[in-house]
Design an enzyme around this catalytic site. Structure first.
Site, PDB file in Angstrom:
ATOM      1  N   ASP A 166       6.793   7.054  -0.673  1.00 28.96           N
ATOM      2  CA  ASP A 166       5.926   6.433   0.416  1.00 28.96           C
ATOM      3  C   ASP A 166       4.247   6.318  -0.207  1.00 28.96           C
ATOM      4  O   ASP A 166       4.401   6.829  -1.445  1.00 28.96           O
ATOM      5  CB  ASP A 166       5.480   7.314   1.678  1.00 28.96           C
ATOM      6  CG  ASP A 166       5.197   7.508   3.188  1.00 28.96           C
ATOM      7  OD1 ASP A 166       4.192   6.393   3.480  1.00 28.96           O
ATOM      8  OD2 ASP A 166       5.909   8.714   4.010  1.00 28.96           O
TER       9      ASP A 166
HETATM   10  C1  BGC Z   1       3.042   6.699   6.083  1.00 30.23           C
HETATM   11  C2  BGC Z   1       4.056   5.644   6.341  1.00 30.23           C
HETATM   12  C3  BGC Z   1       3.059   4.392   5.773  1.00 30.23           C
HETATM   13  C4  BGC Z   1       1.831   4.680   4.624  1.00 30.23           C
HETATM   14  C5  BGC Z   1       1.217   3.121   4.622  1.00 30.23           C
HETATM   15  C6  BGC Z   1       1.675   7.039   4.927  1.00 30.23           C
HETATM   16  O1  BGC Z   1       0.982   7.955   4.816  1.00 30.23           O
HETATM   17  O2  BGC Z   1       3.758   8.280   6.881  1.00 30.23           O
HETATM   18  O3  BGC Z   1       4.736   6.152   7.276  1.00 30.23           O
HETATM   19  O4  BGC Z   1       3.833   3.440   6.237  1.00 30.23           O
HETATM   20  O5  BGC Z   1       1.217   5.963   4.688  1.00 30.23           O
HETATM   21  O6  BGC Z   1       0.128   3.361   5.841  1.00 30.23           O
END
Ligand code: BGC
Length: 726
Positions: free
Chosen positions: A262
């Site tokens: 993530d």
């Molecule tokens: C989220 C993800 C997301 C990523 C990119 C993170 O904060 O948990 O689900 O895909 O950011 O934006």
């Protein structure tokens, strides 16, 4: 046989082919040979360049070898607008307005995997149009608590329902030569302290509740990438968790794709590299070379802390996903399309099928607009657009029809529409700071008085309430399950003034309805409905669409009923949370503990009636490797076209361990004309009746009697059949 000389020969031949720089296109090579040939030509620095982002959503390619740049985009219910390469501001493109689907809980409420499939196709096409290679979705975490801020993006408290929707979505999306990223692996079931909390749970809860959707996504859906969550699991960060990433994902599920972090979920170089992470994204350091999987990884290899074979394995995973999505053969990739009428129709279909009719006393609904002279439309959510909220899943929708707009456009010519705001959005939400929800209970009597006045002047009242993305959002959890902004008082006062009041709940997670269920005759749950939200809910209210959604989660009477809260382990203490409710998540808890919820899992009414009968199985006794074929007859006994979701639950009444009162094993959504009857079959593998036996570290289907229960919700069981397992 020793494959080495053969491989060397292949590489030699291949390298001469690559004398003219170009992608791996030698037709006689297998994908693995092409991958090995490419890797053999890369310097260590080039290899490592493929293993970390070089901007917010891109990974650099290797020009001289024809390895393309990788473009990622957020999902899961639309392709996110273009973000600047090096900061989080939007790039201001004019061609990135997109189709916005209803988010996860709404999709799951359709109980119709065909709609998830349609959504996958559309998202794939739009991602291709935007030249994206990976769409970051679906979100398949289990809804453990009504408070999790991201429930709206996830789907359900039941692993089977999540799995069926996720597999359909993934299969469809990847036919468009775009990879999915199944998130968030694993146990990201709360937003509070998501980047530091350490989750523990029993092996049984893991296997029975939290893993199945990921397993199905990889093993059945064939997901090309998976996203490691922020949190820790049993003491180790998910992005460097040997058990999760090597043993479960790679060895047990046979995952051959890319495990990415993530955004900013990497914590180390060596450990993450050795435990199976492939790609680092979103790390909060401006110099990309300083990321864990950049220069520090090169150094770790040079110092012998990470074998180069481990780096090669990661590069191979990256290249494999690139080959799978035809990135080396750009002209053969599925063509992109954006904002077509078909895409918008698909968004509408999901929104329309998601609506759940919770209550319809005196058959107030559907509203006969041809006989109505005036309606009061009340509530902030009648005019609020939601597609652009929720943080990473926010979509710049090409358009979004609000409920008020749709009602005006469809009925405004003949029906007088009196609008009153009713309540006011008071929270000032800031990322990572849910104090913005404070004051959410304030009652604004001026707005209520105006609403009561318009209610008195109107034949019928529709109140659009619920939540907004100040509550249902990434990065913070709800503080309680209340309807915010004094809405209960509003609804009560309005219903006193006009008993013909319909309440429409727009929300992506459970809210407390105790204050209104006995005071208003009709309640519809219409979710965050995407760009077609207003059209869909207007058509449900008017009866053009017969509601066929079913709750994908239990709506408790109060938060205290809900398992994690009853046991006091949400959101945990001292950055640790232990899932003590174990396998008793959602209805498994309510049914086993005999707690009456407000509305049960799988529940939803229709404007027509159905009868279920003739439930039987093909045999009475089965061996452990057999499949149970259950048949039943369903009839639409009412006077309008409609759909019922038939649900098959199983109970194991005598077992060496505690089993939930019932578990969903199969479901089917069936559309029937008035008077139409169908006899249908559902199948359940005997193996799927098993529990995870911690003492044996294996699935166990104990011999004995099982009860199969056929119904229209977890609490509306119409017929039961006993079978025995040998
Ligand atoms: C989220 C993800 C997301 C990523 C990119 C993170 O904060 O948990 O689900 O895909 O950011 O934006």
């Amino acid at each position: 046989m020793n494959m080495r000389p053969l491989l060397l020969l292949v590489l030699f031949t291949y390298n001469s082919v690559l004398a003219q720089p170009g992608p791996a296109q030698t037709p006689s090579f297998t994908t693995d040979q092409k991958i090995q040939a490419l890797i053999s030509q890369m310097t260590l620095a080039e290899k490592v360049s493929l293993l970390h982002g070089n901007s917010k959503f891109y990974v650099a390619g290797i020009k001289r070898l024809g390895v393309p740049e990788w473009a990622l985009s957020d999902g899961p219910h639309g392709v996110r607008a273009e973000v600047n390469r090096h900061d989080w501001a939007y790039a201001g493109w004019t061609n990135d307005s997109a189709t916005c689907f209803p988010p996860g809980t709404a999709l799951a409420a359709t109980w119709n995997p065909a709609l998830a499939y349609q959504q996958g196709l559309v998202l794939g096409e739009e991602a291709r149009f935007r030249k994206k290679d990976i769409l970051l979705g679906p979100g398949v975490n289990i809804i453990r608590s009504p408070l999790c801020g991201r429930n709206f993006e996830y789907m359900s408290e039941d692993p089977l329902l999540v799995s069926r929707m996720a597999v359909a979505y993934i299969k469809a999306l990847q036919t468009k030569d775009v990879a999915v990223s199944v998130k968030h692996w694993l146990a990201n079931n709360q937003e509070e302290h998501r980047d530091s909390v350490d989750v523990s749970m029993s092996e049984r809860a893991l296997r029975e509740i939290y893993l199945p959707a990921f397993k199905a996504s990889v093993m059945e859906g064939g997901a090309y990438t998976v996203m490691a969550a922020y949190n820790r699991f049993r003491g180790e960060w998910c992005s460097e968790n040997e058990y999760l990433n090597r043993q479960l994902l790679r060895t047990e599920f046979g995952f051959k794709g890319v495990l990415m972090t993530d955004w900013s979920a990497a914590h180390t170089t060596v450990k993450a590299a050795l435990t199976g992470l492939d790609l680092e994204m979103g790390t909060d350091k401006n110099d990309y070379n300083e990321w864990y999987f950049a220069n520090p990884l090169i150094k770790a290899v040079e110092e012998g802390k990470v074998p180069v074979s481990v780096v090669d394995e990661k590069v191979a995973n990256v290249l494999r996903v690139m080959f799978n999505t035809k990135m080396f053969d750009e002209q053969k990739r599925a063509p992109g399309k954006m904002n077509t009428p078909e895409h918008q129709q698909a968004a509408y279909n999901s929104a329309a099928e998601a609506a759940v009719l919770l209550q319809n006393n005196g058959k107030l609904l559907p509203l006969h607009f041809d006989k109505i002279r005036s309606i009061a439309v009340i509530g902030d959510n009648a005019t609020r657009k939601h597609c652009s909220g929720g943080l990473s899943s926010e979509i710049k929708a090409l358009y979004e029809i609000t409920p008020l707009q749709a009602l005006q456009q469809k009925f405004g010519a003949t029906v007088k529409i009196n609008y009153a705001q009713g309540y006011e959005k008071q929270s000032t939400f800031k990322e990572g700071n849910n104090s913005g929800q404070a004051g959410a209970a304030k009652v604004n009597w001026k707005l209520i008085d105006e609403a009561v006045a318009v209610a008195k002047q109107s034949d019928v009242v529709i109140i659009f309430g619920g939540l907004n993305h100040d509550f249902d959002t990434e990065s913070s959890d709800k503080q309680n399950m209340d309807l915010p902004y004094g809405q209960e008082v509003l609804m009560q006062e309005v219903a006193k003034a006009n008993p013909n009041t319909v309440v429409v709940i727009i929300a992506g997670s459970p809210v407390q309805l105790t204050g209104i269920v006995h005071r208003v005759p009709a309640i519809v749950w219409s979710w965050f409905g995407g760009m077609e939200a207003g059209n869909a809910v207007a058509d449900v209210l008017s009866g053009k669409v017969n509601p066929s959604g079913k709750l994908p989660f239990t709506v408790p009477v109060s938060l205290a009923q809900s398992p994690a809260h009853a046991l006091g382990n949400f959101p945990g203490r001292d950055l640790k949370v232990n899932y003590e409710e174990d396998i008793l998540v959602g209805y498994r808890w309510f049914d086993t503990k005999k707690i009456q919820p407000q509305f049960p899992f799988g529940y939803g009414l229709s404007y027509t009636d159905f009868s279920l009968s003739h439930f039987s199985t093909d045999k009475t006794a089965y061996g452990k490797n057999e499949t149970i074929k259950a048949t039943f007859t369903i009839k639409n006994t009412g006077s309008v076209y409609g759909a019922e979701v038939v649900q098959l639950y199983a109970t194991d009444p005598v077992c060496s361990v505690l089993r939930p009162e019932k578990e969903l094993k199969a479901f089917q959504k069936i559309f029937l004309k008035p008077g139409e009857t169908k006899t249908l079959r559902m199948t359940v593998k005997v193996a799927d009746l098993a529990f995870y036996d911690e003492s044996k570290k294996a699935w166990n289907t104990e011999a004995g009697e099982y009860i199969l229960q056929l119904g229209t919700s977890s609490r509306a069981i119409i017929q039961k059949v006993k079978i025995s397992i040998k």
